[in-house]
Enzyme design. Structure first.
Site, PDB file in Angstrom:
ATOM      1  N   GLY A  55      -3.212  -0.292  -8.097  1.00 31.07           N
ATOM      2  CA  GLY A  55      -4.295  -1.274  -8.240  1.00 31.07           C
ATOM      3  C   GLY A  55      -4.091  -2.368  -9.260  1.00 31.07           C
ATOM      4  N   GLU A  76       0.520   5.039  -8.832  1.00 34.51           N
ATOM      5  CA  GLU A  76       0.987   4.555  -7.523  1.00 34.51           C
ATOM      6  C   GLU A  76       0.954   3.026  -7.463  1.00 34.51           C
ATOM      7  OE1 GLU A  76      -0.998   8.150  -4.836  1.00 34.51           O
ATOM      8  OE2 GLU A  76      -2.021   6.247  -5.037  1.00 34.51           O
ATOM      9  N   ARG A 107       1.649  -3.669  -5.905  1.00 28.27           N
ATOM     10  CA  ARG A 107       1.604  -5.119  -6.139  1.00 28.27           C
ATOM     11  C   ARG A 107       2.189  -5.489  -7.498  1.00 28.27           C
ATOM     12  NH1 ARG A 107      -2.685  -8.295  -3.780  1.00 28.27           N
ATOM     13  NH2 ARG A 107      -3.855  -6.351  -3.656  1.00 28.27           N
ATOM     14  N   TYR A 111      -8.322 -12.493   3.478  1.00 28.78           N
ATOM     15  CA  TYR A 111      -9.145 -12.274   2.283  1.00 28.78           C
ATOM     16  C   TYR A 111      -9.565 -13.586   1.612  1.00 28.78           C
ATOM     17  CZ  TYR A 111      -6.309  -7.984   2.607  1.00 28.78           C
ATOM     18  OH  TYR A 111      -5.643  -6.871   3.043  1.00 28.78           O
ATOM     19  N   CYS A 146      -2.621 -20.940  16.749  1.00 30.73           N
ATOM     20  CA  CYS A 146      -3.775 -21.496  17.450  1.00 30.73           C
ATOM     21  C   CYS A 146      -5.115 -21.032  16.908  1.00 30.73           C
ATOM     22  CB  CYS A 146      -3.670 -21.081  18.910  1.00 30.73           C
ATOM     23  SG  CYS A 146      -3.570 -19.277  19.029  1.00 30.73           S
TER      24      CYS A 146
HETATM   25  N1  LLP Z   1      -2.330   4.003  -3.702  1.00 25.35           N
HETATM   26  C1  LLP Z   1      -3.184   4.001  -2.649  1.00 25.35           C
HETATM   27  C2  LLP Z   1      -3.786   5.264  -2.207  1.00 25.35           C
HETATM   28  C3  LLP Z   1      -3.473   2.785  -1.987  1.00 25.35           C
HETATM   29  O1  LLP Z   1      -4.305   2.783  -0.962  1.00 25.35           O
HETATM   30  C4  LLP Z   1      -2.864   1.579  -2.442  1.00 25.35           C
HETATM   31  C5  LLP Z   1      -3.155   0.304  -1.776  1.00 25.35           C
HETATM   32  C6  LLP Z   1      -1.960   1.654  -3.539  1.00 25.35           C
HETATM   33  C7  LLP Z   1      -1.734   2.878  -4.133  1.00 25.35           C
HETATM   34  C8  LLP Z   1      -1.238   0.448  -4.067  1.00 25.35           C
HETATM   35  O2  LLP Z   1      -2.118  -0.452  -4.642  1.00 25.35           O
HETATM   36  P1  LLP Z   1      -1.592  -1.710  -5.502  1.00 25.35           P
HETATM   37  O3  LLP Z   1      -0.955  -1.165  -6.764  1.00 25.35           O
HETATM   38  O4  LLP Z   1      -0.639  -2.472  -4.700  1.00 25.35           O
HETATM   39  O5  LLP Z   1      -2.822  -2.479  -5.791  1.00 25.35           O
HETATM   40  N2  LLP Z   1      -3.601  -5.732   1.664  1.00 25.35           N
HETATM   41  C9  LLP Z   1      -4.379  -5.924   0.470  1.00 25.35           C
HETATM   42  C10 LLP Z   1      -4.284  -4.756  -0.485  1.00 25.35           C
HETATM   43  C11 LLP Z   1      -4.583  -3.407   0.153  1.00 25.35           C
HETATM   44  C12 LLP Z   1      -4.404  -2.235  -0.776  1.00 25.35           C
HETATM   45  C13 LLP Z   1      -4.239  -0.966  -0.011  1.00 25.35           C
HETATM   46  N3  LLP Z   1      -3.984   0.196  -0.817  1.00 25.35           N
HETATM   47  C14 LLP Z   1      -3.975  -7.245  -0.168  1.00 25.35           C
HETATM   48  O6  LLP Z   1      -3.144  -7.951   0.386  1.00 25.35           O
HETATM   49  O7  LLP Z   1      -4.499  -7.602  -1.206  1.00 25.35           O
END
Ligand code: LLP
Length: 417
Positions: free
Chosen positions: A239, A273, A276, A316, A346
């Site tokens: 996150g 986890e 990004r 988004y 399109c």
């Molecule tokens: N762990 C779990 C259980 C998750 O569902 C996610 C992301 C992560 C870790 C990794 O999260 P990060 O560190 O990347 O924030 N497509 C969206 C973001 C969707 C996030 C889905 N889950 C976007 O482009 O902003």
């Protein structure tokens, strides 16, 4: 921090000119900087080095096997959400003991395959899933480790589509349910319930949502301890946010400083986890201007990348900085007109940026920044557009890590009857 920098008027990825890569590989093109990826991974690792922590890079964010291989060879584990991602993890030789598996809809086959690969643990999201997993484990005569995904009901203060830790979201289970399951686990004798998992959302720029979530988890963990049940793991999810526009996200160090005091008190193994944070600004999407179109009311810069390559702006309303690959001499002139940077698809929702002050002409290049995360992995063939190529830069060398799709690829799996 990232290694996409202008040298004079020309954008470079590490030591290679982006324009050169565009000539060599064509466009649209994803370009990743290895140094940036590893820097982020190492910063996070270092920030949590004072505790027993395992970083499991989140595969969905950018699942190119070259990147997965790079990170697993540096000791990262992987966070997976599907049988496909388990397959990728195996392809890069990630040991089962470094894999965690979340998803609200794991199928029998997915559960079976992951049990057989002896993954570190499943992050279980519901009672029906727990029952199913127990049944499959019994059939396989195995006892997989499980963390219950706890929904701490906190607001991650991010986009509503990527908020996952509020009670109205489909993820995880509430405090009472988790308590009951752990205290009355006799129905799940083939599962070893060893911890809690949380993931409250994505692109989170503040520490307070994490602190609230961890405090809620700590309350639960301490309650269970008093009942004689000692959990071993707490997975705090991913996150961590990055800079797209004017955000001021937390550094790894600042984040760790806020959460470590809480985590240390728990004396558990901690899992993170991130996705990004590691790859987000380690990538750009390079594209070429096809036309510049001016209507009576608007200017459009029509480029050869589109929403099928980068869906985030359309889905988004996400902001991605867009810059010319080579800044032109008159770029700073006041006469620049605001333009929408759009693709050829399109739909009016097909845009990469709106009302941007950017001065580029036909056949010149643009770079869409922070396209390392949720970009290629969310891309599609919409409008029968072959998916873009991906290139990794390592210092002064560039490597093709995914070939551009061809027209043939578009019909490879199709059958005329
Ligand atoms: N762990 C779990 C259980 C998750 O569902 C996610 C992301 C992560 C870790 C990794 O999260 P990060 O560190 O990347 O924030 N497509 C969206 C973001 C969707 C996030 C889905 N889950 C976007 O482009 O902003």
């Amino acid at each position: 921090m990232h290694y996409f920098k202008y040298k004079g008027k020309t954008l470079f990825c590490e030591n290679i000119s982006v324009a050169k890569l565009m000539d060599k590989y064509g466009t649209p093109l994803f370009i990743y900087s290895q140094k940036t990826i590893l820097d982020h991974f190492n910063k996070l690792k270092k920030a949590f080095s004072s505790i027993d922590a395992l970083i499991c890079y989140s595969v969905k964010v950018n699942s190119n096997i070259c990147i997965l291989n790079l990170l697993t060879k540096k000791g990262s584990g992987l966070d997976i959400v599907s049988g496909g991602e388990l397959f990728l993890a195996k392809q890069v030789g990630c040991p089962g003991k470094k894999i965690v598996y979340a998803s609200v809809g794991k199928t029998d086959k997915e559960i079976k395959d992951a049990i057989n690969y002896e993954i570190l643990m499943f992050n279980v999201e519901s009672i029906p899933e727990l029952k199913r997993m127990n049944r499959i484990a019994r059939q396989l005569k195995k006892k997989p480790k499980v963390a219950l995904r706890f929904n701490p009901n906190v607001d991650a203060k991010t986009h509503k589509y990527i908020t996952t830790g509020k009670k109205e979201n489909k993820f995880g289970m509430d405090e009472e349910t988790v308590k009951k399951l752990i205290l009355n686990n006799q129905d799940y004798s083939y599962l070893d319930i060893v911890g809690l998992h949380m993931h409250i959302g994505s692109q989170i720029t503040q520490s307070s949502p994490y602190i609230n979530a961890i405090k809620n988890a700590a309350r639960l963990i301490n309650f269970l301890k008093k009942q004689g049940i000692a959990l071993k793991y707490l997975n705090i999810g991913g996150g961590l946010g990055i800079i797209y526009d004017k955000e001021k996200p937390q550094t790894a160090k600042a984040f760790a400083k806020k959460v470590l005091p809480l985590l240390k008190k728990l004396k558990l193994k901690i899992i993170l986890e991130p996705g990004r944070f590691i790859v987000g600004n380690a990538g750009i999407l390079a594209s070429k201007v096809t036309y510049v179109k001016e209507t009576r009311t608007k200017k459009f810069i029509i480029v050869d990348a589109a929403m099928n390559d980068l869906l985030r702006p359309s889905l988004y309303g996400a902001y991605h900085n867009i810059m010319p690959v080579v800044k032109s001499a008159n770029n700073k002139q006041k006469s620049i007109k605001k333009a929408d940077v759009v693709g050829p698809i399109c739909e009016s929702g097909d845009f990469l940026g709106k009302d941007r002050l950017i001065n580029v002409e036909e056949s010149e290049g643009i770079a869409v920044f922070a396209a390392g995360a949720y970009a290629f992995s969310m891309s599609s063939n919409y409008n029968s557009r072959p998916r873009a190529a991906e290139v990794l830069v390592r210092g002064s060398r560039d490597y093709l890590i995914r070939k551009r799709e061809t027209y043939k690829d578009l019909i490879n799996k199709e059958i005329i009857v």
